[in-house]
Motif scaffolding. Structure first.
Motif, PDB file in Angstrom:
ATOM      1  N   ALA A 169      33.609  10.111  -5.091  1.00  0.00           N
ATOM      2  CA  ALA A 169      34.202  10.767  -6.265  1.00  0.00           C
ATOM      3  C   ALA A 169      33.161  10.928  -7.371  1.00  0.00           C
ATOM      4  CB  ALA A 169      35.391   9.964  -6.764  1.00  0.00           C
ATOM      5  N   ALA A 170      32.281   9.929  -7.516  1.00  0.00           N
ATOM      6  CA  ALA A 170      31.208  10.023  -8.517  1.00  0.00           C
ATOM      7  C   ALA A 170      30.248  11.160  -8.171  1.00  0.00           C
ATOM      8  CB  ALA A 170      30.455   8.697  -8.597  1.00  0.00           C
ATOM      9  N   ASP A 171      29.913  11.286  -6.892  1.00  0.00           N
ATOM     10  CA  ASP A 171      29.029  12.360  -6.444  1.00  0.00           C
ATOM     11  C   ASP A 171      29.619  13.732  -6.757  1.00  0.00           C
ATOM     12  OD1 ASP A 171      27.144  10.608  -5.348  1.00  0.00           O
ATOM     13  OD2 ASP A 171      28.112  10.608  -3.387  1.00  0.00           O
ATOM     14  N   LEU A 172      30.904  13.878  -6.485  1.00  0.00           N
ATOM     15  CA  LEU A 172      31.555  15.171  -6.681  1.00  0.00           C
ATOM     16  C   LEU A 172      31.742  15.495  -8.161  1.00  0.00           C
ATOM     17  CD1 LEU A 172      34.255  14.974  -3.854  1.00  0.00           C
ATOM     18  CD2 LEU A 172      32.095  16.232  -3.815  1.00  0.00           C
ATOM     19  N   THR A 173      31.817  14.463  -8.983  1.00  0.00           N
ATOM     20  CA  THR A 173      32.001  14.679 -10.421  1.00  0.00           C
ATOM     21  C   THR A 173      30.685  14.979 -11.125  1.00  0.00           C
ATOM     22  OG1 THR A 173      33.866  13.129 -10.387  1.00  0.00           O
ATOM     23  CG2 THR A 173      32.959  13.708 -12.541  1.00  0.00           C
ATOM     24  N   TYR A 174      29.640  14.209 -10.803  1.00  0.00           N
ATOM     25  CA  TYR A 174      28.374  14.337 -11.525  1.00  0.00           C
ATOM     26  C   TYR A 174      27.204  14.795 -10.657  1.00  0.00           C
ATOM     27  CZ  TYR A 174      30.751  12.196 -15.441  1.00  0.00           C
ATOM     28  OH  TYR A 174      31.625  11.950 -16.469  1.00  0.00           O
ATOM     29  N   GLY A 175      27.378  14.828  -9.336  1.00  0.00           N
ATOM     30  CA  GLY A 175      26.328  15.325  -8.455  1.00  0.00           C
ATOM     31  C   GLY A 175      25.506  14.226  -7.819  1.00  0.00           C
ATOM     32  N   PRO A 176      25.451  14.169  -6.487  1.00  0.00           N
ATOM     33  CA  PRO A 176      24.708  13.094  -5.812  1.00  0.00           C
ATOM     34  C   PRO A 176      23.219  13.091  -6.113  1.00  0.00           C
ATOM     35  CG  PRO A 176      25.343  14.819  -4.256  1.00  0.00           C
ATOM     36  CD  PRO A 176      26.063  15.109  -5.525  1.00  0.00           C
ATOM     37  N   VAL A 177      22.632  14.272  -6.197  1.00  0.00           N
ATOM     38  CA  VAL A 177      21.185  14.352  -6.463  1.00  0.00           C
ATOM     39  C   VAL A 177      20.904  14.030  -7.924  1.00  0.00           C
ATOM     40  CG1 VAL A 177      19.133  15.823  -6.372  1.00  0.00           C
ATOM     41  CG2 VAL A 177      20.900  16.034  -4.601  1.00  0.00           C
ATOM     42  N   LEU A 227      19.391  13.561 -19.448  1.00  0.00           N
ATOM     43  CA  LEU A 227      20.583  14.355 -19.749  1.00  0.00           C
ATOM     44  C   LEU A 227      21.831  13.766 -19.098  1.00  0.00           C
ATOM     45  CD1 LEU A 227      19.636  18.160 -19.683  1.00  0.00           C
ATOM     46  CD2 LEU A 227      20.443  16.799 -21.625  1.00  0.00           C
ATOM     47  N   LEU A 228      21.676  13.103 -17.952  1.00  0.00           N
ATOM     48  CA  LEU A 228      22.835  12.475 -17.319  1.00  0.00           C
ATOM     49  C   LEU A 228      23.367  11.360 -18.210  1.00  0.00           C
ATOM     50  CD1 LEU A 228      24.815  11.981 -15.028  1.00  0.00           C
ATOM     51  CD2 LEU A 228      23.071  10.576 -13.889  1.00  0.00           C
ATOM     52  N   LYS A 229      22.476  10.564 -18.758  1.00  0.00           N
ATOM     53  CA  LYS A 229      22.907   9.468 -19.635  1.00  0.00           C
ATOM     54  C   LYS A 229      23.618  10.011 -20.879  1.00  0.00           C
ATOM     55  CE  LYS A 229      18.936   6.902 -17.915  1.00  0.00           C
ATOM     56  NZ  LYS A 229      17.581   6.426 -18.198  1.00  0.00           N
ATOM     57  N   ILE A 230      23.101  11.099 -21.410  1.00  0.00           N
ATOM     58  CA  ILE A 230      23.735  11.743 -22.569  1.00  0.00           C
ATOM     59  C   ILE A 230      25.112  12.281 -22.183  1.00  0.00           C
ATOM     60  CG2 ILE A 230      23.561  13.683 -24.173  1.00  0.00           C
ATOM     61  CD1 ILE A 230      20.484  13.351 -23.999  1.00  0.00           C
ATOM     62  N   PHE A 231      25.189  12.896 -21.011  1.00  0.00           N
ATOM     63  CA  PHE A 231      26.431  13.459 -20.495  1.00  0.00           C
ATOM     64  C   PHE A 231      27.487  12.361 -20.300  1.00  0.00           C
ATOM     65  CE2 PHE A 231      28.187  16.449 -16.950  1.00  0.00           C
ATOM     66  CZ  PHE A 231      29.091  16.986 -17.852  1.00  0.00           C
ATOM     67  N   LEU A 232      27.073  11.246 -19.712  1.00  0.00           N
ATOM     68  CA  LEU A 232      27.992  10.129 -19.484  1.00  0.00           C
ATOM     69  C   LEU A 232      28.490   9.545 -20.803  1.00  0.00           C
ATOM     70  CD1 LEU A 232      26.125   8.251 -16.601  1.00  0.00           C
ATOM     71  CD2 LEU A 232      28.174   9.673 -16.382  1.00  0.00           C
ATOM     72  N   ASP A 233      27.587   9.365 -21.760  1.00  0.00           N
ATOM     73  CA  ASP A 233      27.969   8.824 -23.071  1.00  0.00           C
ATOM     74  C   ASP A 233      28.967   9.752 -23.770  1.00  0.00           C
ATOM     75  OD1 ASP A 233      26.406   6.588 -22.784  1.00  0.00           O
ATOM     76  OD2 ASP A 233      24.726   7.370 -23.953  1.00  0.00           O
ATOM     77  N   LYS A 234      28.705  11.040 -23.694  1.00  0.00           N
ATOM     78  CA  LYS A 234      29.589  12.028 -24.318  1.00  0.00           C
ATOM     79  C   LYS A 234      30.977  11.969 -23.703  1.00  0.00           C
ATOM     80  CE  LYS A 234      30.151  17.063 -24.691  1.00  0.00           C
ATOM     81  NZ  LYS A 234      31.339  17.099 -23.804  1.00  0.00           N
ATOM     82  N   GLU A 277      38.375   8.487 -14.542  1.00  0.00           N
ATOM     83  CA  GLU A 277      37.128   9.107 -15.019  1.00  0.00           C
ATOM     84  C   GLU A 277      36.219   8.058 -15.653  1.00  0.00           C
ATOM     85  OE1 GLU A 277      36.030  12.083 -14.582  1.00  0.00           O
ATOM     86  OE2 GLU A 277      37.792  13.140 -13.855  1.00  0.00           O
ATOM     87  N   LEU A 278      36.793   7.163 -16.429  1.00  0.00           N
ATOM     88  CA  LEU A 278      36.008   6.105 -17.076  1.00  0.00           C
ATOM     89  C   LEU A 278      35.463   5.118 -16.048  1.00  0.00           C
ATOM     90  CD1 LEU A 278      38.250   5.522 -20.215  1.00  0.00           C
ATOM     91  CD2 LEU A 278      35.896   6.384 -20.217  1.00  0.00           C
ATOM     92  N   GLN A 279      36.217   4.872 -14.981  1.00  0.00           N
ATOM     93  CA  GLN A 279      35.735   3.992 -13.913  1.00  0.00           C
ATOM     94  C   GLN A 279      34.546   4.617 -13.195  1.00  0.00           C
ATOM     95  OE1 GLN A 279      36.476   0.900 -13.126  1.00  0.00           O
ATOM     96  NE2 GLN A 279      35.011   0.927 -11.428  1.00  0.00           N
ATOM     97  N   ILE A 280      34.606   5.916 -12.963  1.00  0.00           N
ATOM     98  CA  ILE A 280      33.484   6.633 -12.326  1.00  0.00           C
ATOM     99  C   ILE A 280      32.238   6.524 -13.196  1.00  0.00           C
ATOM    100  CG2 ILE A 280      32.615   8.953 -11.806  1.00  0.00           C
ATOM    101  CD1 ILE A 280      35.431   9.594 -10.713  1.00  0.00           C
ATOM    102  N   ILE A 281      32.407   6.724 -14.493  1.00  0.00           N
ATOM    103  CA  ILE A 281      31.269   6.615 -15.411  1.00  0.00           C
ATOM    104  C   ILE A 281      30.674   5.216 -15.353  1.00  0.00           C
ATOM    105  CG2 ILE A 281      30.622   6.591 -17.863  1.00  0.00           C
ATOM    106  CD1 ILE A 281      32.645   8.899 -18.267  1.00  0.00           C
ATOM    107  N   SER A 282      31.526   4.205 -15.336  1.00  0.00           N
ATOM    108  CA  SER A 282      31.070   2.826 -15.262  1.00  0.00           C
ATOM    109  C   SER A 282      30.274   2.572 -13.974  1.00  0.00           C
ATOM    110  CB  SER A 282      32.259   1.877 -15.347  1.00  0.00           C
ATOM    111  OG  SER A 282      31.851   0.536 -15.229  1.00  0.00           O
ATOM    112  N   GLU A 283      30.768   3.119 -12.865  1.00  0.00           N
ATOM    113  CA  GLU A 283      30.082   2.951 -11.569  1.00  0.00           C
ATOM    114  C   GLU A 283      28.687   3.570 -11.607  1.00  0.00           C
ATOM    115  OE1 GLU A 283      32.597   4.706  -8.637  1.00  0.00           O
ATOM    116  OE2 GLU A 283      34.215   3.237  -8.916  1.00  0.00           O
ATOM    117  N   ILE A 284      28.584   4.753 -12.207  1.00  0.00           N
ATOM    118  CA  ILE A 284      27.284   5.435 -12.276  1.00  0.00           C
ATOM    119  C   ILE A 284      26.341   4.672 -13.202  1.00  0.00           C
ATOM    120  CG2 ILE A 284      26.079   7.550 -12.930  1.00  0.00           C
ATOM    121  CD1 ILE A 284      28.650   9.080 -12.175  1.00  0.00           C
ATOM    122  N   GLU A 285      26.854   4.225 -14.357  1.00  0.00           N
ATOM    123  CA  GLU A 285      26.018   3.479 -15.310  1.00  0.00           C
ATOM    124  C   GLU A 285      25.443   2.225 -14.665  1.00  0.00           C
ATOM    125  OE1 GLU A 285      27.846   4.569 -19.691  1.00  0.00           O
ATOM    126  OE2 GLU A 285      28.815   2.999 -18.499  1.00  0.00           O
TER     127      GLU A 285
END
Length: 236
Positions: free
Chosen positions: A170-178, A186-193, A225-233
């Motif tokens: 789900a994280a890959d599909l939301t923010y992109g695996p690559v 920019l990913l960190k900025i995107f996640l914070d936003k 959505e917040l859980q996905i962000i946490s997983e990526i962080e």
């Protein structure tokens, strides 16, 4: 020589050396001009659903002396592109739902090319999920920012062998695996936003009483959505 915006430069950099490319939603034709000027493509097909952008692209390409290497087609998506005409298709500057519709309506054409390069400006999860289910594999991704909005540019190809298709979370599909793997600033900025936005909305919904089913569903969606962000962080 044409100078591309940072956004179009990323798209251009993803285009592999090819005989022919199709620029869907060609706008001013700058991407086509750059590809032809620098011999990334020998021939380009500029396509747009509206006459105004198509005519602008035609005028600009003719002004660069490249009209003999280009074709211009008034087309709803890929409708006027025939099998085998293009090795690369670029679909840029549209909402994800529209890009999904364009690909879905002419799926065999999209699957036939060496590279499909898209620049969705919304509905990222839904678009990536659709493409995954149709057998497309993400080759490369980058994030770009334009007018204070962050969005991805995605390069894909169709993989016929089911066993060679990767599994996307789900994280890959939301923010992109690559993108997650590259972990650009920019990913960190995107996640914070997104974290700030989702948390604010969630706090507001918590105060509403009584809660309808729609509100409860929205709360659960925001928590996911917040859980996905946490997983990526945790990976960064």
């Amino acid at each position: 020589m044409i100078k591309l915006s940072p956004r179009l430069q990323i798209v251009y950099d993803m285009i592999p050396q090819c005989h022919s490319m199709a620029d869907v939603g060609c706008d001013h034709g700058y991407l086509t001009i750059a590809a032809l000027e620098n011999n990334k493509a020998d021939f380009a097909i500029s396509m747009d659903v509206n006459k105004g952008p198509l005519n602008r692209a035609k005028d600009n390409i003719e002004a660069e002396g490249l009209s003999d290497k280009a074709s211009f087609r008034l087309s709803d998506g890929l409708r006027e592109l025939h099998p085998g005409e293009a090795e690369v298709i670029c679909i840029c500057g549209m909402g994800g739902a529209l890009i999904k519709r364009i690909i879905k309506n002419d799926l065999s054409i999209a699957k036939s090319v060496e590279a499909l390069i898209i620049e969705p400006q919304s509905e990222y999860f839904e678009l990536r999920d659709f493409l995954k289910n149709e057998g497309f594999v993400i080759i490369d991704e980058e994030l770009t920012m334009e007018e204070n909005k962050i969005y991805p540019i995605i390069k894909l190809c169709y993989e016929q062998d089911v066993n060679k298709r990767p599994t996307y979370s789900a994280a890959d599909l939301t923010y992109g695996p690559v993108i997650i793997k590259k972990a650009p600033e920019l990913l960190k900025i995107f996640l914070d936003k997104n974290k700030s936005e989702y948390s604010t909305i969630l706090c507001g919904l918590e105060e509403i009483q009584p809660k309808s089913d729609a509100i409860k569903n929205r709360q659960e969606e925001l928590k996911r959505e917040l859980q996905i962000i946490s997983e990526i962080e945790n990976l960064l």
